[in-house]
Design a protein around this motif. Structure first.
Motif, PDB file in Angstrom:
ATOM      1  N   TYR A  56      -4.510  -5.032   1.493  1.00 25.00           N
ATOM      2  CA  TYR A  56      -5.170  -3.681   2.521  1.00 25.00           C
ATOM      3  C   TYR A  56      -6.362  -3.398   2.088  1.00 25.00           C
ATOM      4  CZ  TYR A  56      -3.201  -1.191  -1.544  1.00 25.00           C
ATOM      5  OH  TYR A  56      -3.256  -0.146  -2.516  1.00 25.00           O
ATOM      6  N   THR A  57      -6.754  -3.761   1.022  1.00 23.08           N
ATOM      7  CA  THR A  57      -7.939  -3.066   0.655  1.00 23.08           C
ATOM      8  C   THR A  57      -9.425  -3.807   0.694  1.00 23.08           C
ATOM      9  OG1 THR A  57      -7.595  -3.413  -1.942  1.00 23.08           O
ATOM     10  CG2 THR A  57      -7.364  -1.590  -0.964  1.00 23.08           C
TER      11      THR A  57
ATOM     12  N   TYR B 122      -8.931  -0.322   3.580  1.00 24.54           N
ATOM     13  CA  TYR B 122      -7.990   0.703   3.620  1.00 24.54           C
ATOM     14  C   TYR B 122      -7.767   0.240   4.889  1.00 24.54           C
ATOM     15  CZ  TYR B 122      -3.898   3.756   1.022  1.00 24.54           C
ATOM     16  OH  TYR B 122      -3.856   3.461   0.243  1.00 24.54           O
TER      17      TYR B 122
ATOM     18  N   ALA C 295       0.831  -6.765   2.506  1.00 25.19           N
ATOM     19  CA  ALA C 295       0.213  -5.486   2.939  1.00 25.19           C
ATOM     20  C   ALA C 295       0.620  -5.158   4.233  1.00 25.19           C
ATOM     21  CB  ALA C 295      -1.492  -5.484   2.431  1.00 25.19           C
TER      22      ALA C 295
ATOM     23  N   SER D  90      -3.949   0.479   7.066  1.00 20.14           N
ATOM     24  CA  SER D  90      -3.316   0.609   6.877  1.00 20.14           C
ATOM     25  C   SER D  90      -1.727   0.073   8.055  1.00 20.14           C
ATOM     26  CB  SER D  90      -2.733   2.357   6.842  1.00 20.14           C
ATOM     27  OG  SER D  90      -3.292   3.156   8.080  1.00 20.14           O
TER      28      SER D  90
ATOM     29  N   TRP E  28       0.719  -0.929  -0.185  1.00 17.07           N
ATOM     30  CA  TRP E  28       0.132   0.133  -0.530  1.00 17.07           C
ATOM     31  C   TRP E  28       0.756   1.249  -0.209  1.00 17.07           C
ATOM     32  CZ3 TRP E  28      -0.734   4.006   3.639  1.00 17.07           C
ATOM     33  CH2 TRP E  28       0.318   3.839   5.045  1.00 17.07           C
TER      34      TRP E  28
END
Length: 466
Positions: free
Chosen positions: A399-400, A430, A384, A432, A330
């Motif tokens: 990550y999505t 998303y 991710a 992170s 990401w």
């Protein structure tokens, strides 16, 4: 009628006279004011050169008089049109000047209002700074004086003592001197019996649905870090204290402290610390009373002591990529990810020698020196995120994707890695930051402004290594 009269007059003329003057006779045809037709013969007199006492002069005089009056009326009409046009132009100019004056006055009022708003905001900032300084002084005095004392924080009365302090005598309202004996206890005895999730450091079997605790209020909170110290040091902060950092910005330094998860949910920090060096990305972790993070645009690691609120140690992580050289998929300059688990402090990163593959290093918590390293066979930019649990590295595939998997595990005890498939949900699309807290036995994550936790289940598994 007029035609008959004219013909009658013609019959009265003698033939010689008509003959002599027929070359000068004229027949005229015209309409009168009523629209009737007139025929008129005009014959020049052969004997008279002019008419005495002509009846045309009065008529001509009347015509001239009427023409004079007509010219006067036309002149007046033209003059009136000029005056009207001039007045219109004057009115337009006057209206334009009046409109400009109004616009200028409006702009002046708006400027004055903006100036007043600026001064008001400056006063508010100064007041907030003053209150922050007072709160810091109050916290410092309380830190140095750990006795029963009631003080005001945020408009409410709080009691400065730990409810779990065994030395507090509720009957007498004072502290008593107590003696304590230190006895070594096996770590397995600290795990409550009957809970299958807390039976020891086995492999990750499942991850529960995300539980939301707080949503960030501004764009600076799209990415971030939120943690609880699994092994706090000293009485000032506990394993219930929540730490939060919003990592969107050019100079990330603010560390927010909350008494517990409930206070985080309500959005009321009890303290705000300012880090001595700016932070890079979302790879920070909390361990044994210190915040560990990567300095911005460098491979330097920093240990920030929470009690003294000062930089305790700093050291470069040898050969580590930084600032976009080997990030997670990401991006976000996630080149160095720090983690803590049951076995200590870890760094997850890559080097040019490893050609982008994930490298795991165990660090000394005080000096930040590398104690030992392992090189895996999975590239860092293909996953991710990652976290450490019981000395094992786990990586997240996406990550999505709302439904993704924890797809790889590397065991530092055996030096072997293999593919796994543990379902994982990115509810807010998303993710992170993912970190493991071995005291709470939960995963902590920051998913698109949302601070969430996941329950986990550990167990035994046997699969072939890759």
């Amino acid at each position: 009628m007029w035609l008959q009269v004219s013909l009658l007059c013609l019959s009265c003329l003698s033939l010689p006279s008509l003959s002599q003057a027929q070359d000068r006779a004229v027949l005229q045809q015209s309409n009168d004011y009523g629209g009737r037709c007139h025929y008129t013969f005009t014959v020049a007199s052969p004997e008279e050169s002019s008419c005495s006492g002509s009846s045309m002069k009065p008529e001509m005089d009347g015509v001239l008089t009427r023409l004079t009056l007509l010219e006067a009326l036309v002149s007046q009409l033209i003059a009136g049109m000029d005056v009207t046009a001039g007045g219109a132009r004057t009115g337009v100019r006057a209206n334009g000047e009046e409109s400009f004056s109004e616009d200028y006055s409006q702009a002046t009022r708006e400027r004055n209002q903006l100036q007043q708003d600026k001064e008001r905001l400056n006063r508010q900032v100064q007041e907030l700074q003053r209150r922050l300084a007072e709160l810091n002084q109050e916290a410092e005095s309380l830190r140095q004086k750990p006795c029963l004392e009631t003080h005001t924080l945020g408009g409410s009365q709080r009691e400065n003592r730990l409810a779990s302090d065994p030395a507090y005598d509720f009957g007498k309202g004072a502290y008593q001197e107590m003696k304590a004996e230190v006895k070594e206890v096996a770590a397995s005895r600290l795990i409550p019996e009957g809970n299958p999730n807390l039976t020891g450091c086995e492999e990750l079997q499942s991850v529960g649905d995300p539980v939301l605790h707080r949503k960030a209020d501004s764009i600076t909170g799209k990415y971030g870090v939120w943690l609880q110290d699994p092994e706090p040091q000293g009485p000032l902060y506990t394993n219930q204290t929540v730490w939060r950092i919003d990592t969107v910005g050019k100079d990330v330094r603010q560390l927010f402290a909350y008494e517990d998860v409930d206070q985080l949910s309500q959005g009321f920090p009890m303290k705000v610390l300012v880090l001595p060096e700016p932070m890079e990305s979302t790879g920070a972790t909390m361990y044994r009373g210190s915040l560990y993070y990567q300095r911005k645009r460098s491979r330097t690691l920093i240990r920030y002591d929470l009690t003294s609120e000062s930089l305790a140690s700093r050291l470069e992580l040898p050969h580590a990529g930084f600032h976009g050289q080997h990030p997670y998929s990401w991006g976000g300059y996630t080149d160095i990810d720090l983690a803590a688990d049951e076995q200590g402090l870890w760094a997850i990163y890559s080097t040019s020698k490893a050609k982008g593959a994930i490298v795991i290093s165990q660090l000394d918590p005080k000096s930040l020196k590398v104690k030992r390293s392992w090189e895996t066979n999975i590239r860092k930019n293909t996953v991710a995120n990652a976290f450490m649990m019981c000395g094992r590295l786990y990586t997240l595939a996406s990550y999505t994707a709302p439904n993704t998997t924890i797809n790889y595990m590397f065991d530092t005890a055996t030096g072997m890695g293999r593919a796994v498939a543990v379902p994982f949900k990115n509810k807010y699309r998303y993710n992170s930051m993912v970190d493991y807290n071995h005291a709470q036995r939960k995963l902590y994550a920051w998913d698109n402004f949302h601070m969430v936790t996941y329950d986990i289940r550990l167990g035994r598994a046997s699969q072939s290594s890759i």
